[in-house]
Design a protein around this motif. Structure first.
Motif, mmCIF file in Angstrom:
data_model
loop_
_atom_site.group_PDB
_atom_site.id
_atom_site.type_symbol
_atom_site.label_atom_id
_atom_site.label_comp_id
_atom_site.label_asym_id
_atom_site.label_seq_id
_atom_site.Cartn_x
_atom_site.Cartn_y
_atom_site.Cartn_z
ATOM 1 N N GLY A 181 36.628 70.312 84.039
ATOM 2 C CA GLY A 181 36.528 69.780 82.559
ATOM 3 C C GLY A 181 36.565 68.564 82.748
ATOM 4 O O GLY A 181 36.380 67.824 81.312
ATOM 5 N N SER A 182 36.860 67.682 83.653
ATOM 6 C CA SER A 182 36.853 66.174 83.685
ATOM 7 C C SER A 182 35.586 65.735 83.168
ATOM 8 O O SER A 182 34.624 66.287 83.649
ATOM 9 N N VAL A 183 35.724 64.230 82.769
ATOM 10 C CA VAL A 183 34.473 63.495 82.491
ATOM 11 C C VAL A 183 34.518 62.023 82.751
ATOM 12 O O VAL A 183 35.700 61.599 82.959
ATOM 13 N N PHE A 184 33.308 61.434 83.036
ATOM 14 C CA PHE A 184 33.411 60.090 83.208
ATOM 15 C C PHE A 184 33.200 59.508 81.905
ATOM 16 O O PHE A 184 32.364 59.782 81.340
ATOM 17 N N ARG A 185 34.030 58.698 81.381
ATOM 18 C CA ARG A 185 33.895 58.011 80.287
ATOM 19 C C ARG A 185 33.557 56.731 80.126
ATOM 20 O O ARG A 185 33.974 55.774 80.927
ATOM 21 N N VAL A 186 32.653 56.189 79.228
ATOM 22 C CA VAL A 186 32.162 54.994 79.163
ATOM 23 C C VAL A 186 32.221 54.608 77.779
ATOM 24 O O VAL A 186 31.872 55.207 76.718
ATOM 25 N N SER A 187 32.707 53.332 77.627
ATOM 26 C CA SER A 187 33.099 52.901 76.168
ATOM 27 C C SER A 187 32.866 51.202 76.306
ATOM 28 O O SER A 187 32.749 50.635 77.310
ATOM 29 N N VAL A 188 32.831 50.881 75.001
ATOM 30 C CA VAL A 188 32.721 49.393 74.712
ATOM 31 C C VAL A 188 33.789 48.958 74.201
ATOM 32 O O VAL A 188 34.184 49.336 72.890
ATOM 33 N N ASP A 189 34.502 47.779 74.436
ATOM 34 C CA ASP A 189 35.564 47.260 73.835
ATOM 35 C C ASP A 189 35.470 45.747 73.560
ATOM 36 O O ASP A 189 34.511 45.204 74.492
ATOM 37 N N GLY A 190 35.951 45.151 72.884
ATOM 38 C CA GLY A 190 35.832 43.893 72.382
ATOM 39 C C GLY A 190 36.631 42.938 73.766
ATOM 40 O O GLY A 190 37.530 43.450 74.235
ATOM 41 N N GLY A 191 36.138 41.948 74.149
ATOM 42 C CA GLY A 191 36.585 41.230 75.333
ATOM 43 C C GLY A 191 35.691 40.802 76.192
ATOM 44 O O GLY A 191 34.379 41.037 75.988
ATOM 45 N N GLY A 192 35.879 40.264 77.456
ATOM 46 C CA GLY A 192 35.072 40.021 78.276
ATOM 47 C C GLY A 192 34.663 38.379 77.987
ATOM 48 O O GLY A 192 34.834 37.842 77.078
ATOM 49 N N CYS A 193 33.962 37.843 78.807
ATOM 50 C CA CYS A 193 33.543 36.704 78.785
ATOM 51 C C CYS A 193 32.250 36.214 77.496
ATOM 52 O O CYS A 193 31.996 35.033 77.220
ATOM 53 N N SER A 194 31.625 37.591 77.277
ATOM 54 C CA SER A 194 30.521 37.453 76.343
ATOM 55 C C SER A 194 30.738 38.075 75.099
ATOM 56 O O SER A 194 29.710 38.212 74.261
ATOM 57 N N GLY A 195 32.243 38.621 74.837
ATOM 58 C CA GLY A 195 32.259 39.235 73.392
ATOM 59 C C GLY A 195 32.678 40.824 73.725
ATOM 60 O O GLY A 195 33.433 41.150 72.767
ATOM 61 N N PHE A 196 31.777 41.441 74.463
ATOM 62 C CA PHE A 196 32.011 42.872 74.659
ATOM 63 C C PHE A 196 31.845 43.195 76.183
ATOM 64 O O PHE A 196 31.266 42.344 76.792
#
Length: 113
Positions: free
Chosen positions: A29-44
């Motif tokens: 039942g496990s999944v590979f999660r992809v998300s977008v967060d604020g931060g990094g050198c370019s904003g997201f």
């Protein structure tokens, strides 16, 4: 989870193989999660993690045994994106080819809109 959300993000064959291999050592039942967060050198910035399960609100992308969950807040940033896995002399990493990004950092880990 909608059909539109599922078709908006693609996995390459290499990414699907690597994700399936990672999930094969995790609990069912496990999944590979992809998300977008604020931060990094370019904003997201892109975040990659293993999660014990997907939530009812997640968009799910499945290919060749790989299950990728994307939360509702991130799916808009990833519409039309392709997730790839690169294994070269520089190392191994997941890369996102994102048509929504107007700029990205040199390593490709962060982007701006």
């Amino acid at each position: 989870m909608t059909e539109t959300a599922i078709s908006e993000v693609a996995l390459t064959e290499q990414a699907a193989k690597r994700i399936a291999a990672l999930l094969s050592t995790e609990a069912p039942g496990s999944v590979f999660r992809v998300s977008v967060d604020g931060g990094g050198c370019s904003g997201f910035q892109y975040q990659f993690a293993i999660d014990s399960s997907a939530s009812a609100e997640d968009a799910l992308v499945e290919r060749d045994g790989a299950r990728v969950a994307i939360d509702p807040a991130s799916i808009g940033f990833l519409a039309g994106a392709k997730i790839d896995f690169i294994d070269d002399l520089m190392g191994q990493s997941f890369r996102v080819e994102n048509p929504n990004a107007t700029a990205s950092c040199g390593c490709g880990a962060s982007f701006s809109l």
